[in-house]
Design a protein around this motif. Structure first.
Motif, PDB file in Angstrom:
ATOM      1  N   ILE A  33     -13.495  -1.072  10.846  1.00  0.00           N
ATOM      2  CA  ILE A  33     -13.747  -0.272   9.923  1.00  0.00           C
ATOM      3  C   ILE A  33     -13.997  -0.956   8.487  1.00  0.00           C
ATOM      4  N   GLY A  34     -14.793  -0.777   7.561  1.00  0.00           N
ATOM      5  CA  GLY A  34     -15.103  -1.312   6.346  1.00  0.00           C
ATOM      6  C   GLY A  34     -14.655  -0.484   5.329  1.00  0.00           C
ATOM      7  N   GLY A  35     -14.868  -0.829   3.897  1.00  0.00           N
ATOM      8  CA  GLY A  35     -14.374   0.272   2.770  1.00  0.00           C
ATOM      9  C   GLY A  35     -13.192  -0.329   2.369  1.00  0.00           C
ATOM     10  N   ALA A  36     -12.452   0.378   1.887  1.00  0.00           N
ATOM     11  CA  ALA A  36     -11.207  -0.105   1.003  1.00  0.00           C
ATOM     12  C   ALA A  36     -10.067   0.740   1.207  1.00  0.00           C
ATOM     13  N   SER A  37      -9.027   0.192   0.754  1.00  0.00           N
ATOM     14  CA  SER A  37      -7.648   1.365   0.689  1.00  0.00           C
ATOM     15  C   SER A  37      -7.084   0.971  -0.453  1.00  0.00           C
ATOM     16  N   ASN A  38      -5.956   1.776  -0.849  1.00  0.00           N
ATOM     17  CA  ASN A  38      -5.327   1.767  -2.293  1.00  0.00           C
ATOM     18  C   ASN A  38      -3.850   1.200  -2.129  1.00  0.00           C
ATOM     19  N   TYR A  39      -3.440   0.367  -3.035  1.00  0.00           N
ATOM     20  CA  TYR A  39      -2.223  -0.182  -3.401  1.00  0.00           C
ATOM     21  C   TYR A  39      -1.386   0.070  -4.339  1.00  0.00           C
ATOM     22  N   ILE A  40      -0.205   0.085  -4.340  1.00  0.00           N
ATOM     23  CA  ILE A  40       0.777   0.320  -5.370  1.00  0.00           C
ATOM     24  C   ILE A  40       1.311  -0.747  -5.803  1.00  0.00           C
ATOM     25  N   MET A  41       1.067  -0.999  -7.259  1.00  0.00           N
ATOM     26  CA  MET A  41       1.976  -2.506  -7.796  1.00  0.00           C
ATOM     27  C   MET A  41       3.415  -2.249  -8.186  1.00  0.00           C
ATOM     28  N   ASN A  42       4.117  -3.254  -7.842  1.00  0.00           N
ATOM     29  CA  ASN A  42       5.369  -2.934  -7.824  1.00  0.00           C
ATOM     30  C   ASN A  42       6.032  -3.316  -9.202  1.00  0.00           C
ATOM     31  N   ASN A  43       4.945  -3.695 -10.383  1.00  0.00           N
ATOM     32  CA  ASN A  43       5.653  -4.097 -11.498  1.00  0.00           C
ATOM     33  C   ASN A  43       5.614  -2.791 -12.416  1.00  0.00           C
ATOM     34  N   ARG A  44       5.154  -1.460 -11.969  1.00  0.00           N
ATOM     35  CA  ARG A  44       5.230  -0.448 -12.772  1.00  0.00           C
ATOM     36  C   ARG A  44       6.515   0.413 -12.511  1.00  0.00           C
ATOM     37  N   SER A  45       6.696   1.365 -13.321  1.00  0.00           N
ATOM     38  CA  SER A  45       7.863   2.275 -13.186  1.00  0.00           C
ATOM     39  C   SER A  45       7.994   2.862 -11.770  1.00  0.00           C
ATOM     40  N   GLU A  46       9.140   3.310 -11.695  1.00  0.00           N
ATOM     41  CA  GLU A  46       9.316   4.147 -10.295  1.00  0.00           C
ATOM     42  C   GLU A  46       8.728   5.347 -10.407  1.00  0.00           C
ATOM     43  N   ALA A  47       8.540   5.820 -11.625  1.00  0.00           N
ATOM     44  CA  ALA A  47       7.953   7.192 -11.748  1.00  0.00           C
ATOM     45  C   ALA A  47       6.376   7.159 -11.593  1.00  0.00           C
ATOM     46  N   GLU A  48       5.896   5.941 -12.098  1.00  0.00           N
ATOM     47  CA  GLU A  48       4.317   5.557 -11.905  1.00  0.00           C
ATOM     48  C   GLU A  48       3.961   5.575 -10.473  1.00  0.00           C
ATOM     49  N   GLN A  49       5.052   4.852  -9.923  1.00  0.00           N
ATOM     50  CA  GLN A  49       4.608   4.439  -8.462  1.00  0.00           C
ATOM     51  C   GLN A  49       4.621   5.923  -7.653  1.00  0.00           C
ATOM     52  N   LYS A  50       5.717   6.645  -7.767  1.00  0.00           N
ATOM     53  CA  LYS A  50       5.725   7.757  -7.282  1.00  0.00           C
ATOM     54  C   LYS A  50       4.594   8.919  -7.485  1.00  0.00           C
ATOM     55  N   GLY A  51       4.207   8.664  -8.673  1.00  0.00           N
ATOM     56  CA  GLY A  51       2.910   9.399  -9.088  1.00  0.00           C
ATOM     57  C   GLY A  51       1.520   8.911  -8.298  1.00  0.00           C
ATOM     58  N   ALA A  52       1.614   7.588  -8.250  1.00  0.00           N
ATOM     59  CA  ALA A  52       0.446   7.100  -7.367  1.00  0.00           C
ATOM     60  C   ALA A  52       0.515   7.490  -6.069  1.00  0.00           C
ATOM     61  N   TRP A  53       1.792   7.500  -5.451  1.00  0.00           N
ATOM     62  CA  TRP A  53       2.000   7.992  -3.878  1.00  0.00           C
ATOM     63  C   TRP A  53       1.509   9.462  -3.934  1.00  0.00           C
ATOM     64  N   GLN A  54       1.892  10.488  -4.654  1.00  0.00           N
ATOM     65  CA  GLN A  54       1.455  11.840  -4.938  1.00  0.00           C
ATOM     66  C   GLN A  54      -0.259  11.717  -4.711  1.00  0.00           C
ATOM     67  N   PHE A  55      -0.614  11.089  -5.603  1.00  0.00           N
ATOM     68  CA  PHE A  55      -2.519  11.052  -5.629  1.00  0.00           C
ATOM     69  C   PHE A  55      -3.071  10.337  -4.353  1.00  0.00           C
ATOM     70  N   MET A  56      -2.065   9.473  -3.924  1.00  0.00           N
ATOM     71  CA  MET A  56      -2.564   9.168  -2.557  1.00  0.00           C
ATOM     72  C   MET A  56      -2.649  10.291  -1.338  1.00  0.00           C
ATOM     73  N   LYS A  57      -1.572  10.954  -1.285  1.00  0.00           N
ATOM     74  CA  LYS A  57      -1.730  11.981  -0.282  1.00  0.00           C
ATOM     75  C   LYS A  57      -2.717  13.013  -0.727  1.00  0.00           C
ATOM     76  N   PHE A  58      -2.763  13.323  -1.915  1.00  0.00           N
ATOM     77  CA  PHE A  58      -3.853  14.400  -2.391  1.00  0.00           C
ATOM     78  C   PHE A  58      -5.168  13.838  -1.885  1.00  0.00           C
ATOM     79  N   LEU A  59      -5.759  12.504  -1.789  1.00  0.00           N
ATOM     80  CA  LEU A  59      -6.754  11.872  -1.777  1.00  0.00           C
ATOM     81  C   LEU A  59      -6.893  12.150  -0.027  1.00  0.00           C
ATOM     82  N   ALA A  60      -5.664  11.993   0.715  1.00  0.00           N
ATOM     83  CA  ALA A  60      -5.779  11.989   2.316  1.00  0.00           C
ATOM     84  C   ALA A  60      -5.966  13.540   2.687  1.00  0.00           C
ATOM     85  N   ASP A  61      -5.645  14.491   1.959  1.00  0.00           N
ATOM     86  CA  ASP A  61      -5.713  15.763   2.164  1.00  0.00           C
ATOM     87  C   ASP A  61      -7.175  16.212   3.026  1.00  0.00           C
ATOM     88  N   PRO A  62      -7.085  16.970   3.890  1.00  0.00           N
ATOM     89  CA  PRO A  62      -8.411  17.266   4.621  1.00  0.00           C
ATOM     90  C   PRO A  62      -9.370  17.968   3.764  1.00  0.00           C
TER      91      PRO A  62
END
Length: 459
Positions: A326-355
């Motif tokens: 496979i080619g292309g790209a994936s998304n990473y969450i940076m660990n120097n951001r706040s817990e709230a930001e990281q959880k927000g990023a995860w919510q967005f990642m799940k949204f992007l993976a939605d069918p």
């Protein structure tokens, strides 16, 4: 949230080992932030304002417009998180800007990184592996395509979330096939057939085809023969220490390519895939190899001129079982951001993976869905019926036999390795070196750079 330990890894030294060039693992662990409530929506900021998630990406043109639509839809779907998408240029430029931000908080919450940046991202220790959010959320990864997960898994866990995924396919001009007496519904499946077809298609100021000097395609040719690009299980059982570029798979591929250029049935148009694409759309060549990411654009541009046919990536007759990476790209969450930001990023990642979102993304780009149920969406069904060419990449993905070869190589100096590979191809096609000599020279340099990189990360 635990911040990156600067003493653990000299980031400046690590970044300096990677010479960035223009182009499309292991034991290290990422950040130690524990998303204890990753299954909950990200907590709003104390001020009552929604949490802001900054996403750096490398999608331009029509891809960028599709990204903007996804972001707008996510922001409108809830009130706790606001995503700000910022285009950072090419994949290489995006990575360089990320490197410059690693020792500060000037970087993003979430970053899109091309697949060959995987080893580097893990080794920075600057990320929170998404596996932590997956485990805390009990997120069902079985809904995602196994062959895609296979690439991004290292040590049995996911460090990033797949997003845009492609593989290389054969594009061909059905009108030119008919004129040459070839069956337009039977594209060449082997090196030998492609060479034979190219000769028959070369006439009337048009050549049989052209292959861009792009190392990603060489990596695919290796995998399609069941061959590994670097040692130690393609760098997955342990850190790679040696390039296998000059193996039989490499020599056989470059010898085949060179012969077609020599007999003038295959044009050498250089490194830019856009140049081969333009020649294909202009009817100057009958066949080319390119990523599925541009499929929608090619089909649309050819409409009214000729019908575009698509086929699997060719391989030598009698080659071992293999498949595409496979080619292309994936998304990473940076660990120097706040817990709230990281959880927000995860919510967005799940949204992007939605069918539903994956269906929209696939139909409007050419990348194929990472989520299996996206194929049940009417949008995808209608698109497949109208553009059957889209099915080729999906079928090829599913036909790829899981192995270390098709899982793809990982090494910290992948961009440099690609540059050296492309230089070797140029030397051969321009008649300066024989295939084995050129590949041995490149392999030696790549092996040296792998060793230098491994020393910086203490491997």
């Amino acid at each position: 949230m635990k911040r990156m330990n600067k003493k653990t890894l000299p980031l400046a030294v690590l970044a300096a080992t990677m010479l960035m060039t223009s182009a499309c693992g292991g034991a290290a662990t990422g950040g130690t932030a524990t998303p204890a409530a990753a299954n909950d929506a990200a907590a709003p900021a104390k001020s009552g304002e929604p949490v802001k998630v900054v996403w750096w990406h490398a999608m331009s043109g029509e891809l960028g417009k599709a990204v903007d639509k996804l972001v707008a839809d996510f922001n409108a779907s809830q009130k706790d998180v606001v995503v700000e998408a910022i285009f950072q240029g090419t994949y290489d430029e995006n990575l360089n800007k990320l490197k410059a931000s690693l020792d500060s908080k000037s970087g993003p919450t979430m970053v899109q990184m091309y697949e060959i940046g995987s080893r580097f991202m893990i080794d920075t220790k600057a990320i929170t592996p998404v596996q932590q959010f997956i485990d805390a959320d009990k997120y069902d990864v079985s809904q995602l395509e196994e062959n895609i997960l296979n690439y991004y898994r290292h040590d049995g866990k996911l460090y990033s979330m797949p997003f845009n995924t492609s593989n290389p396919i054969l594009y061909y001009n059905k009108t030119m096939f008919k004129a040459a007496g070839l069956d337009p519904e039977k594209p060449p499946a082997t090196y030998e057939e492609m060479a034979e077809y190219a000769k028959k298609l070369t006439k009337d100021n048009a050549a049989g085809g052209s292959i861009a000097i792009y190392a990603w395609l060489v990596e695919q040719f290796f995998a399609n023969q069941g061959a590994e690009l670097v040692n130690n299980g393609n760098g997955r059982t342990s850190m790679a220490t040696e390039s296998l570029l000059a193996s039989d798979a490499g020599v056989k591929t470059l010898t085949w390519w060179k012969q077609m250029v020599d007999d003038k049935s295959m044009l050498n148009l250089g490194r830019k895939s856009d140049d081969t694409k333009k020649a294909f759309l202009a009817g100057q060549i009958a066949m080319t190899l390119d990523s599925t990411a541009g499929l929608r654009g090619v089909v649309n541009a050819a409409e009214g001129k000729f019908e575009v046919g698509t086929g699997f990536l060719p391989k030598p007759a009698g080659a071992s079982d293999g498949g595409v990476i496979i080619g292309g790209a994936s998304n990473y969450i940076m660990n120097n951001r706040s817990e709230a930001e990281q959880k927000g990023a995860w919510q967005f990642m799940k949204f992007l993976a939605d069918p539903k979102q994956q269906a929209y993304w696939s139909v409007n780009t050419g990348y194929f869905p990472i989520t299996k149920k996206a194929y049940d969406d009417q949008l995808v069904k209608d698109n497949m019926a109208k553009y059957p060419q889209f099915k080729t990449a999906v079928d090829q993905l599913h036909a790829s036999k899981p192995s270390k070869a098709t899982q793809g190589a990982v090494m910290g100096v992948f961009p440099e390795a690609r540059q050296l590979t492309e230089t070797a191809i140029e030397e051969v096609l321009n008649g300066k070196k024989a295939p084995k000599e050129a590949l041995e020279g490149a392999a030696k340099e790549i092996t040296t750079k792998i060793g230098q990189y491994n020393k910086t990360v203490g491997k």
